[in-house]
Design a protein around this motif. Structure first.
Motif, PDB file in Angstrom:
ATOM      1  N   HIS A   1      -3.762  -0.164  -8.281  1.00  0.00           N
ATOM      2  CA  HIS A   1      -5.074  -0.810  -8.176  1.00  0.00           C
ATOM      3  C   HIS A   1      -5.443  -1.153  -6.730  1.00  0.00           C
ATOM      4  O   HIS A   1      -6.552  -0.854  -6.268  1.00  0.00           O
ATOM      5  N   PHE A   2      -4.549  -1.801  -6.023  1.00  0.00           N
ATOM      6  CA  PHE A   2      -4.816  -2.215  -4.645  1.00  0.00           C
ATOM      7  C   PHE A   2      -5.027  -0.988  -3.759  1.00  0.00           C
ATOM      8  O   PHE A   2      -6.021  -0.900  -3.010  1.00  0.00           O
TER       9      PHE A   2
ATOM     10  N   HIS B   1      -4.247 -14.797  -0.898  1.00  0.00           N
ATOM     11  CA  HIS B   1      -2.840 -14.472  -1.114  1.00  0.00           C
ATOM     12  C   HIS B   1      -2.565 -14.082  -2.561  1.00  0.00           C
ATOM     13  O   HIS B   1      -1.514 -13.520  -2.853  1.00  0.00           O
ATOM     14  N   ARG B   2      -3.511 -14.367  -3.469  1.00  0.00           N
ATOM     15  CA  ARG B   2      -3.313 -14.015  -4.870  1.00  0.00           C
ATOM     16  C   ARG B   2      -3.855 -12.619  -5.158  1.00  0.00           C
ATOM     17  O   ARG B   2      -4.981 -12.274  -4.773  1.00  0.00           O
ATOM     18  N   GLU B   3      -3.053 -11.826  -5.870  1.00  0.00           N
ATOM     19  CA  GLU B   3      -3.421 -10.444  -6.147  1.00  0.00           C
ATOM     20  C   GLU B   3      -4.738 -10.342  -6.910  1.00  0.00           C
ATOM     21  O   GLU B   3      -5.596  -9.514  -6.573  1.00  0.00           O
TER      22      GLU B   3
ATOM     23  N   LEU C   1       0.841  -1.206   0.000  1.00  0.00           N
ATOM     24  CA  LEU C   1       0.000   0.000   0.000  1.00  0.00           C
ATOM     25  C   LEU C   1       0.875   1.255   0.000  1.00  0.00           C
ATOM     26  O   LEU C   1       0.595   2.220  -0.729  1.00  0.00           O
ATOM     27  N   LYS C   2       1.922   1.242   0.796  1.00  0.00           N
ATOM     28  CA  LYS C   2       2.836   2.390   0.830  1.00  0.00           C
ATOM     29  C   LYS C   2       3.475   2.601  -0.530  1.00  0.00           C
ATOM     30  O   LYS C   2       3.509   3.730  -1.051  1.00  0.00           O
TER      31      LYS C   2
ATOM     32  N   SER D   1     -13.350  -5.434  -5.090  1.00  0.00           N
ATOM     33  CA  SER D   1     -14.306  -4.838  -6.048  1.00  0.00           C
ATOM     34  C   SER D   1     -15.732  -5.256  -5.731  1.00  0.00           C
ATOM     35  O   SER D   1     -16.676  -4.472  -5.880  1.00  0.00           O
ATOM     36  N   ALA D   2     -15.885  -6.493  -5.272  1.00  0.00           N
ATOM     37  CA  ALA D   2     -17.224  -7.006  -4.940  1.00  0.00           C
ATOM     38  C   ALA D   2     -17.815  -6.278  -3.728  1.00  0.00           C
ATOM     39  O   ALA D   2     -19.025  -6.055  -3.644  1.00  0.00           O
TER      40      ALA D   2
END
Length: 354
Positions: free
Chosen positions: A53-54, A342-344, A40-41, A352-353
């Motif tokens: 995206h994340f 664990h998968r991006e 995130l950083k 998104s959901a």
């Protein structure tokens, strides 16, 4: 500060934590292992949207009040491994933004709450008291500070608690740095010891259940003092006085420990004592897997799982740990109703959901 004042401050803290728990009821709680905070950083510093995206999804959901990302003391200390001050400060800033300053109580207090909950069958109350603010995981004995014994009235003492409650991670770090108290966190497992012990005892258990019970006994040894504290606390509540050594005998403590051990052995435990079950199971799993060597970060990873699984809706972790937690003989995602990713691509789809 007399006993009544001391008690009132403890109750005041409980009321704040209960209110905090209530504020989380309409939010999805996502626990990140430290890797995802660093991600995130890193993404927050990117200029191109396709590289964020994340971060963008987390920002959108957080700003809408749909999610909160609390941290644990493990996160707190692992983040402090970073020696690049600028990078560290940016990571701390991101934690402040998305955790909203919220944390799970320390490992020690969590075990205390879980032991009490087991003996008194009050699991819902435990879940409401499991939440606190980041300053109280950095300084868990804050209420024992001598300043509270100087005779100030309740409103002054409560005001001190309120100010500490509202400090950010950034505030804490600046205090540490300013007073030259900042030291990078350097703990790593002694892999030579763990791997040697694994070989020495590899033929002692014929089934995974036996291996788990072996680890459970060792873990109970680690928390012997917390069981004593719970016994002392219950005795005081029932009698109004502190138990003497004769009244709080070791044999009574053994009865408590045996009750826990045999409840697990007889499969009477479902979601009770989750930290004890998860921690012991993961160490047992390491010993049971003959081809896997112990990693220097395994203990910290296992502790992340004890914070995330019982109390959060989602856990984002490394592939190895995520896969392990969902293996059939553990099935922790199902037991604790916590979705593990664990998968991006799966993480982005899930966010998104929401």
């Amino acid at each position: 500060m007399g006993p009544n004042e001391s008690t009132s401050l403890v109750e005041y803290m409980k009321s704040k934590r209960m209110a905090l728990s209530h504020s989380l009821e309409d939010k999805k709680i996502i626990y990140l292992d430290t890797k995802y905070w660093i991600t995130l950083k890193d993404q927050s510093l990117q200029l191109e949207d396709e590289k964020r995206h994340f971060f963008n999804l987390i920002s959108t959901l957080s700003n809408a009040g749909k999610i909160v990302l609390p941290i644990s003391e493990v996160t707190f200390y692992e983040v402090l491994k970073r020696t690049d001050k600028a990078s560290l400060k940016q990571t701390i800033k991101i934690i402040d933004a998305f955790s909203k300053g919220i944390a799970l109580v320390t490992r020690k207090e969590m075990m205390h709450l879980e032991f009490r909950s087991f003996f008194e069958q009050t699991s819902e109350k435990t879940k409401k008291l499991i939440w606190t603010k980041i300053p109280f995981i950095a300084y868990p004995t804050f209420l024992n500070h001598p300043g509270f014994k100087m005779g100030f009235n309740a409103s002054i003492n409560q005001g001190v608690i309120d100010r500490f409650w509202n400090l950010t991670f950034t505030d804490l770090f600046e205090m540490l740095d300013k007073n030259d108290l900042f030291k990078p966190f350097i703990f790593k497992d002694n892999v030579n010891y763990f791997n040697t012990q694994k070989v020495l005892h590899e033929n002692e258990n014929k089934t995974f259940e036996q291996m788990f019970l072996s680890e459970l006994g060792g873990t109970l040894d680690l928390f012997d003092n917390i069981i004593s504290e719970v016994m002392q606390e219950k005795y005081f509540e029932e009698t109004g006085r502190i138990a003497t050594e004769e009244e709080l005998q070791d044999e009574n403590k053994v009865l408590y420990r045996n009750l826990i051990y045999h409840a697990f052995r007889l499969k009477r435990i479902n979601t009770e004592l989750p930290s004890l079950k998860i921690f012991s199971s993961l160490f047992a799993n390491n010993r049971w897997n003959k081809t896997k060597a112990h990693d220097e970060n395994d203990t910290m990873d296992f502790l992340h799982a004890t914070f995330a699984l019982p109390y959060c809706d989602y856990f984002f972790t490394e592939r190895s740990l995520g896969t392990t937690l969902k293996q059939n003989h553990l099935s922790f995602d199902k037991i604790y109703s916590c979705e593990i990713y664990h998968r991006e691509d799966e993480i982005l789809k899930m966010l998104s959901a929401i």
